[in-house]
Write a protein that holds these residues in place. Sequence first.
Motif, short mmCIF file in Angstrom:
data_model
loop_
_atom_site.label_atom_id
_atom_site.label_comp_id
_atom_site.label_asym_id
_atom_site.label_seq_id
_atom_site.Cartn_x
_atom_site.Cartn_y
_atom_site.Cartn_z
N GLU A 23 29.33 1.05 -8.62
CA GLU A 23 29.68 0.69 -9.99
C GLU A 23 30.98 -0.10 -10.07
O GLU A 23 31.27 -0.72 -11.09
CB GLU A 23 29.80 1.96 -10.84
N GLN A 24 31.78 -0.08 -9.00
CA GLN A 24 33.07 -0.78 -9.04
C GLN A 24 32.92 -2.29 -8.87
O GLN A 24 33.86 -3.04 -9.15
CB GLN A 24 34.00 -0.24 -7.94
N ARG A 56 39.73 -1.71 -9.58
CA ARG A 56 38.52 -0.97 -9.23
C ARG A 56 38.87 0.36 -8.58
O ARG A 56 38.27 0.77 -7.59
CB ARG A 56 37.64 -1.81 -8.29
N THR A 102 30.52 -5.34 -9.89
CA THR A 102 29.36 -5.87 -10.62
C THR A 102 29.42 -7.39 -10.77
O THR A 102 28.53 -7.98 -11.36
CB THR A 102 29.29 -5.24 -12.02
N ARG A 128 23.20 9.43 -14.20
CA ARG A 128 22.64 8.84 -12.98
C ARG A 128 22.23 9.91 -11.97
O ARG A 128 21.22 9.78 -11.28
CB ARG A 128 23.64 7.86 -12.36
N ARG A 182 20.00 1.67 -12.03
CA ARG A 182 20.73 0.48 -12.47
C ARG A 182 19.71 -0.47 -13.08
O ARG A 182 19.27 -1.42 -12.46
CB ARG A 182 21.45 -0.17 -11.28
#
Length: 573
Positions: A245-246, A167, A248, A203, A438
Amino acid sequence: MKRILIADDLAIVREPIEIALRHAGYETLAARDGREALKLAQQHRPDLVILDVEMPNMSGLECLRVMRTLEDTRIILTVHAERSTVQQIVACGVAGYLLKGRFSFPELLAKIKALLEAAPVHVSEPSPGDFAAAPSPRCEADDAPAIPAPKRRPEVLERIAEETSLRAIPPVLHHILSLVNNRSTTLDEIAQVVRQDQALAVRILKFANSSFFRSEKRAETLLDAVHRIGLSSIGNIVAALVTMEQFTSAERSGLVPQYFWEHSLAVGAVAEEIGQAVQLEAVDQEMLFLAGLMHDVGRMLLATAYPEEYGVLLEVAPRQRASLGALERRVFRVTHAEATRHALISWKLASAVATAASLHDGTIDELRRAGSPGKTGMIVALADRLTHALIIGHSGDGTLLPIRECARAVGITEEALQRVADRIVERMQDQIFFYASREYQPMAGTVAEQLAARVAGAPTVSVRASTPGFDPLAHFFRRLGWMTGGAPDVEIVSASSRSECDRLVKEAVDARSRTGHACPMLVCAWAPLEGGFTPPPERPFRMIEGVIRYEDVVDAVATLIGQKKSAVEPVAV
């Protein structure tokens, strides 16, 4: 004055013991690992050492073998109930040992008094009954999972390193942060860098067109979006979006990403506000948001690396009213604060950011000893505590923590901190727009709404505290909407010592006798009350001592107004 050294890597264990001993008239020293404990013991020659067995850098047993050479120093060890560990301790000839989770503060103070008044002695082999009385590592419910077996620290650190490398923070964030810190940077240059990451650019554009900015004109280009967000905010927005985002897959553990990142974003925003309120130097202010945002990322790493095991800890902690940090140390031999530091250093973020983020769990003395990073660490620690009190998001650990000592060390006034709290609740409405980008993640109700729903209706409470602006319970109940200023259904007394508690209870009783309105009382003690507590006369009351959790406080109010059976008891370390 007798001097006592408390050595435990967990602040939530160490601090209450330290406060209790100071109130009992002892001089205290504190250490968070074995090496620091040994150094302090050799320098200050304490009369007694309370030493945890499981600590980083040097274990309690390793430290003990050296400390035994210190003349006239008595040593108590705090341990779990494993027979092999207790037998090793006995073989070392310590003055005594305590099983974690099985001793109360009055018992601890009595043992300390007896040891300091007596000649040095060695304990005998424990009887089989000592082990039979030890708590089973299970939740209260019969069908609850057992606490996982402890893992090897090197194995966990290696796993954290693997998860961190998988990540890695993308270069675009490092580039943008370096540009933001350069006073000659233009917004056009920022937009050029963001264009290199198409997903991030989308985004950013979506965020700029959210209703938060209340602009009639739509941002059609990335440059429009960057101009709308502004140079002072774009670095923080990118850091938040990239970091989220790292991770999930942490949902498998039971952590709720929406609540987790709400909490982390709020800590960053609160830290920024506090930095401005105390007029911290601009260079230090710039790192506060990032340190606050990242302060709990180690928890995400542990939950991602060990989802099943961490899920059990999330379930066990509230049922046993245990510290999540203590359970982390017990199972992983690593706390999330340590994991945070490993990750931020690996990601090559500024060392001051890594230090400030990982110090949020430290004591005031530890933060002071850290020098300049300790100042920003102190602000992040205060921001974390205030964010817990304001119930913004949920880090996985729903515990309220004392604020007063940390706030005074930072140098912020009660009035200024209240203004920060008021502003931050408004500011954090922005967070919904991070999740709007998201689309796979549906929005859930707030944690505050879920807590309030545990009680039918909205009871009116009042909070009596020596410093209301610094009191976590005052912020907590104001956030729930239960402090309306009317005649209270329940009066809350918030105190850190026996004398403070007695004074506040007397004030409450006297005030209600004048008005003729004697309502039930909930007494919350942030530190153990030496010598017990005298209940208020002729009124229902409940007491929570030590670890004070969201649900316990809300359920105690429900009990006092007759809505449910109490499950609240004083909590021992």
